[in-house]
Write a protein that holds these residues in place. Sequence first.
Motif, short mmCIF file in Angstrom:
data_model
loop_
_atom_site.label_atom_id
_atom_site.label_comp_id
_atom_site.label_asym_id
_atom_site.label_seq_id
_atom_site.Cartn_x
_atom_site.Cartn_y
_atom_site.Cartn_z
N THR A 190 -1.49 -24.84 -31.43
CA THR A 190 -2.24 -25.63 -32.40
C THR A 190 -3.21 -24.74 -33.19
OG1 THR A 190 -3.78 -26.15 -30.62
CG2 THR A 190 -2.12 -27.79 -31.15
N THR A 195 -1.82 -29.44 -36.26
CA THR A 195 -0.40 -29.28 -36.00
C THR A 195 0.20 -30.64 -35.70
OG1 THR A 195 -0.73 -27.07 -35.06
CG2 THR A 195 1.32 -28.21 -34.49
N THR A 211 -1.48 -35.70 -34.97
CA THR A 211 -1.90 -34.34 -35.26
C THR A 211 -2.85 -33.85 -34.19
OG1 THR A 211 -1.68 -34.68 -37.65
CG2 THR A 211 -3.04 -32.84 -36.94
#
Length: 272
Positions: A190, A195, A211
């Motif tokens: 991440t 991400t 996310t």
Amino acid sequence: MVADPIVPPQHGRMLLQTLPDGDLLCISQPAHAVVSGQLARAWGAPGFHRPAPLEPVVLACAQHDIAWLDWELAPGFDAETGQPRGFRHVGARIHAPMWSLGVDRALAAWGLWPALLISRHGTLIYTRFMDRHRVAAEDAAAADAYMAEQAVRQADWISQLGASEAEVAANSALLAAVDQMSLVICWGDTTEAGTVAGHAPTADGGTRPLTFRRAGPRALICDPWPFLGDALRVETEVRRLPAPATYPDAAAMGAALAAAPWETLAVTLHPA
């Protein structure tokens, strides 16, 4: 009856996370699945699908990589990197029969719901993540054979359970979501910008993209927040190979893995 176990002697499939100091965390597929189960048990904030029946669905999420139990006994060596063979380096001609065996084991051990969801997850992998234009013909044929065989079994199990396709689809989507989230957690890839870590099934039958943003060495911000409670700590056991974590051959790597200390990989998730 469950077939004899498949134990390939020279291949393995691990998740590898390189730490800032160069050490390498080696995370088995079943260990990654343990995190998936923890995510599934905590799932169900308002607006998100709550797994039902809870225990069989959580069990399926926690054991969705049961196909790899024998495989992890002999982690393979990647001569190009000098490290354990990483994720996504095994073709369907090898892992489709293994996945089918995993479904057999799930059915024999735990019953219809876990077997159904693990079977459906295999189908999802072969339909969503396998590029038919880039894989060998043998791999495509093995995936097709798996899906044809399992489609018949899945229909029978759904009938026996008296479940609706909507129920099965929602629980399958949950397994896919927590699988992807756990992969991102275990890979440690991440960023501060964020991400995408899967698509969360919602209570209305849809999905929402999730996310992860890095919030510290072992802390992530999850947006939106699909979990019960104000924070969630997940953990699993991993092995650490000291830097530079590269080896001249499979024997040296195997010896290093056997001697590698076990430690807990723990990550805490927070809402945005």
